[in-house]
Each structure stands twice: as structure tokens, then as C-alpha cells.
Design a protein around this motif. Sequence first.
Motif, PDB file in Angstrom:
ATOM      1  N   GLU A  30      -1.927  -2.019   5.558  1.00 23.24           N
ATOM      2  CA  GLU A  30      -2.549  -1.168   4.551  1.00 23.24           C
ATOM      3  C   GLU A  30      -2.622  -1.832   3.178  1.00 23.24           C
ATOM      4  O   GLU A  30      -3.484  -1.486   2.372  1.00 23.24           O
ATOM      5  CB  GLU A  30      -1.781   0.151   4.430  1.00 23.24           C
ATOM      6  CG  GLU A  30      -1.857   1.011   5.672  1.00 23.24           C
ATOM      7  CD  GLU A  30      -1.036   2.288   5.560  1.00 23.24           C
ATOM      8  OE1 GLU A  30      -0.584   2.631   4.450  1.00 23.24           O
ATOM      9  OE2 GLU A  30      -0.843   2.944   6.597  1.00 23.24           O
ATOM     10  N   ASN A  31      -1.722  -2.777   2.892  1.00 23.12           N
ATOM     11  CA  ASN A  31      -1.619  -3.325   1.543  1.00 23.12           C
ATOM     12  C   ASN A  31      -1.956  -4.810   1.402  1.00 23.12           C
ATOM     13  O   ASN A  31      -1.923  -5.334   0.301  1.00 23.12           O
ATOM     14  CB  ASN A  31      -0.197  -3.093   1.019  1.00 23.12           C
ATOM     15  CG  ASN A  31       0.068  -1.629   0.826  1.00 23.12           C
ATOM     16  OD1 ASN A  31      -0.404  -1.018  -0.117  1.00 23.12           O
ATOM     17  ND2 ASN A  31       0.807  -1.038   1.748  1.00 23.12           N
ATOM     18  N   ARG A  32      -2.264  -5.484   2.500  1.00 22.69           N
ATOM     19  CA  ARG A  32      -2.507  -6.930   2.456  1.00 22.69           C
ATOM     20  C   ARG A  32      -3.611  -7.303   1.457  1.00 22.69           C
ATOM     21  O   ARG A  32      -3.450  -8.237   0.668  1.00 22.69           O
ATOM     22  CB  ARG A  32      -2.855  -7.470   3.837  1.00 22.69           C
ATOM     23  CG  ARG A  32      -3.087  -8.973   3.833  1.00 22.69           C
ATOM     24  CD  ARG A  32      -3.382  -9.518   5.203  1.00 22.69           C
ATOM     25  NE  ARG A  32      -2.140  -9.685   5.932  1.00 22.69           N
ATOM     26  CZ  ARG A  32      -1.836  -9.055   7.064  1.00 22.69           C
ATOM     27  NH1 ARG A  32      -2.671  -8.217   7.597  1.00 22.69           N
ATOM     28  NH2 ARG A  32      -0.684  -9.267   7.649  1.00 22.69           N
ATOM     29  N   GLU A  33      -4.708  -6.601   1.466  1.00 26.49           N
ATOM     30  CA  GLU A  33      -5.821  -6.944   0.577  1.00 26.49           C
ATOM     31  C   GLU A  33      -5.446  -6.798  -0.898  1.00 26.49           C
ATOM     32  O   GLU A  33      -5.908  -7.556  -1.737  1.00 26.49           O
ATOM     33  CB  GLU A  33      -7.059  -6.109   0.905  1.00 26.49           C
ATOM     34  CG  GLU A  33      -7.692  -6.473   2.242  1.00 26.49           C
ATOM     35  CD  GLU A  33      -8.039  -7.955   2.373  1.00 26.49           C
ATOM     36  OE1 GLU A  33      -8.628  -8.529   1.433  1.00 26.49           O
ATOM     37  OE2 GLU A  33      -7.719  -8.541   3.422  1.00 26.49           O
ATOM     38  N   ALA A  34      -4.600  -5.828  -1.216  1.00 26.86           N
ATOM     39  CA  ALA A  34      -4.171  -5.639  -2.600  1.00 26.86           C
ATOM     40  C   ALA A  34      -3.202  -6.737  -3.034  1.00 26.86           C
ATOM     41  O   ALA A  34      -3.156  -7.097  -4.217  1.00 26.86           O
ATOM     42  CB  ALA A  34      -3.508  -4.269  -2.760  1.00 26.86           C
ATOM     43  N   ILE A  35      -2.455  -7.278  -2.091  1.00 27.26           N
ATOM     44  CA  ILE A  35      -1.471  -8.319  -2.399  1.00 27.26           C
ATOM     45  C   ILE A  35      -2.139  -9.681  -2.511  1.00 27.26           C
ATOM     46  O   ILE A  35      -1.790 -10.489  -3.370  1.00 27.26           O
ATOM     47  CB  ILE A  35      -0.377  -8.357  -1.306  1.00 27.26           C
ATOM     48  CG1 ILE A  35       0.399  -7.045  -1.298  1.00 27.26           C
ATOM     49  CG2 ILE A  35       0.552  -9.538  -1.487  1.00 27.26           C
ATOM     50  CD1 ILE A  35       1.286  -6.857  -0.081  1.00 27.26           C
ATOM     51  N   LYS A  36      -3.106  -9.909  -1.636  1.00 30.46           N
ATOM     52  CA  LYS A  36      -3.762 -11.217  -1.540  1.00 30.46           C
ATOM     53  C   LYS A  36      -4.590 -11.508  -2.792  1.00 30.46           C
ATOM     54  O   LYS A  36      -5.323 -10.662  -3.273  1.00 30.46           O
ATOM     55  CB  LYS A  36      -4.664 -11.222  -0.303  1.00 30.46           C
ATOM     56  CG  LYS A  36      -4.974 -12.566   0.225  1.00 30.46           C
ATOM     57  CD  LYS A  36      -5.548 -12.553   1.635  1.00 30.46           C
ATOM     58  CE  LYS A  36      -6.694 -11.627   1.851  1.00 30.46           C
ATOM     59  NZ  LYS A  36      -7.358 -11.831   3.139  1.00 30.46           N
ATOM     60  N   LYS A  37      -4.450 -12.733  -3.285  1.00 29.48           N
ATOM     61  CA  LYS A  37      -5.235 -13.188  -4.429  1.00 29.48           C
ATOM     62  C   LYS A  37      -5.943 -14.466  -4.009  1.00 29.48           C
ATOM     63  O   LYS A  37      -5.480 -15.172  -3.122  1.00 29.48           O
ATOM     64  CB  LYS A  37      -4.319 -13.457  -5.615  1.00 29.48           C
ATOM     65  CG  LYS A  37      -3.524 -12.236  -6.043  1.00 29.48           C
ATOM     66  CD  LYS A  37      -3.259 -12.208  -7.502  1.00 29.48           C
ATOM     67  CE  LYS A  37      -2.529 -10.999  -8.006  1.00 29.48           C
ATOM     68  NZ  LYS A  37      -2.078 -10.001  -7.116  1.00 29.48           N
ATOM     69  N   PRO A  38      -7.073 -14.792  -4.628  1.00 26.29           N
ATOM     70  CA  PRO A  38      -7.799 -16.008  -4.250  1.00 26.29           C
ATOM     71  C   PRO A  38      -6.902 -17.250  -4.336  1.00 26.29           C
ATOM     72  O   PRO A  38      -6.154 -17.430  -5.298  1.00 26.29           O
ATOM     73  CB  PRO A  38      -8.925 -16.091  -5.276  1.00 26.29           C
ATOM     74  CG  PRO A  38      -9.109 -14.690  -5.754  1.00 26.29           C
ATOM     75  CD  PRO A  38      -7.748 -14.056  -5.683  1.00 26.29           C
ATOM     76  N   GLY A  39      -6.967 -18.065  -3.311  1.00 26.16           N
ATOM     77  CA  GLY A  39      -6.210 -19.303  -3.292  1.00 26.16           C
ATOM     78  C   GLY A  39      -4.806 -19.189  -2.739  1.00 26.16           C
ATOM     79  O   GLY A  39      -4.106 -20.184  -2.612  1.00 26.16           O
ATOM     80  N   MET A  40      -4.368 -17.973  -2.404  1.00 27.21           N
ATOM     81  CA  MET A  40      -3.018 -17.800  -1.851  1.00 27.21           C
ATOM     82  C   MET A  40      -3.015 -18.175  -0.377  1.00 27.21           C
ATOM     83  O   MET A  40      -3.913 -17.800   0.371  1.00 27.21           O
ATOM     84  CB  MET A  40      -2.548 -16.346  -1.970  1.00 27.21           C
ATOM     85  CG  MET A  40      -2.130 -15.930  -3.355  1.00 27.21           C
ATOM     86  SD  MET A  40      -1.578 -14.209  -3.406  1.00 27.21           S
ATOM     87  CE  MET A  40       0.129 -14.368  -2.925  1.00 27.21           C
ATOM     88  N   SER A  41      -1.982 -18.906   0.033  1.00 27.23           N
ATOM     89  CA  SER A  41      -1.833 -19.228   1.449  1.00 27.23           C
ATOM     90  C   SER A  41      -1.218 -18.026   2.166  1.00 27.23           C
ATOM     91  O   SER A  41      -0.707 -17.101   1.526  1.00 27.23           O
ATOM     92  CB  SER A  41      -0.940 -20.456   1.614  1.00 27.23           C
ATOM     93  OG  SER A  41       0.395 -20.140   1.260  1.00 27.23           O
ATOM     94  N   ALA A  42      -1.244 -18.066   3.482  1.00 26.61           N
ATOM     95  CA  ALA A  42      -0.649 -16.984   4.266  1.00 26.61           C
ATOM     96  C   ALA A  42       0.844 -16.867   3.970  1.00 26.61           C
ATOM     97  O   ALA A  42       1.396 -15.761   3.905  1.00 26.61           O
ATOM     98  CB  ALA A  42      -0.885 -17.227   5.750  1.00 26.61           C
ATOM     99  N   THR A  43       1.494 -17.998   3.767  1.00 29.75           N
ATOM    100  CA  THR A  43       2.921 -17.999   3.450  1.00 29.75           C
ATOM    101  C   THR A  43       3.188 -17.323   2.117  1.00 29.75           C
ATOM    102  O   THR A  43       4.127 -16.533   1.986  1.00 29.75           O
ATOM    103  CB  THR A  43       3.458 -19.446   3.416  1.00 29.75           C
ATOM    104  OG1 THR A  43       3.142 -20.078   4.653  1.00 29.75           O
ATOM    105  CG2 THR A  43       4.950 -19.483   3.182  1.00 29.75           C
ATOM    106  N   GLN A  44       2.367 -17.615   1.135  1.00 32.49           N
ATOM    107  CA  GLN A  44       2.536 -17.010  -0.188  1.00 32.49           C
ATOM    108  C   GLN A  44       2.307 -15.509  -0.130  1.00 32.49           C
ATOM    109  O   GLN A  44       3.022 -14.740  -0.782  1.00 32.49           O
ATOM    110  CB  GLN A  44       1.587 -17.662  -1.190  1.00 32.49           C
ATOM    111  CG  GLN A  44       1.943 -19.100  -1.510  1.00 32.49           C
ATOM    112  CD  GLN A  44       0.853 -19.794  -2.293  1.00 32.49           C
ATOM    113  OE1 GLN A  44      -0.334 -19.531  -2.112  1.00 32.49           O
ATOM    114  NE2 GLN A  44       1.259 -20.704  -3.185  1.00 32.49           N
TER     115      GLN A  44
END
Length: 84
Positions: A30-44
Motif C-alpha cells: 500500500e505504501n511502496r509508491e509513497a516511499i519510493k523516490k527517483p533513483g532509489m534502488s530496491a535495497t534503499q
Amino acid sequence: MARERGVAKKAKDPNAPKRALTAYFIWLQENREAIKKPGMSATQVAKAAGALWRELSDKSKWEKKAEEDKKRYERENAEYKNSA
């Protein structure tokens, strides 16, 4: 390590029901898109999500959904085993 000893991996049955998700993974979906920022790796993204999850004080919403998903899995798994 099991492969090194010559032990074959058990094949996954494509008809078996999908495992139940934990509260954390339901929350993360539910929250992945809100957490993800451009250039972030999956680990980050995973590290940031873990930190946010630990800070979350009320997890009851997702724990309830996880319990419902667990019941769904148990029901589907029982039906699957009875039909096999």
C-alpha cells in the motif's frame, strides 16, 4: 548450500495456493509508491520502508488484514490438499 550436496530442489506446484502475506508486506504494498523516490534502488526502498514500519505505532489495520489473509490461505490450502 543444498545444491552443493547434490540434493535436488523440490518443484513448486503452480496449482498450490499463494502463501499468506505478513502485516508488513501488506503495508508495504500500500505504501511502496509513497516511499519510493527517483533513483532509489530496491535495497534503499526496503531500508526506508523498514524504518517507517518500525516507527509506526498502530499496526492493527495491517495485522487484521494479515490475519484474514492467513485464514484465506489455510482455507484454500485445506481445499487444495483435499482435492489432491
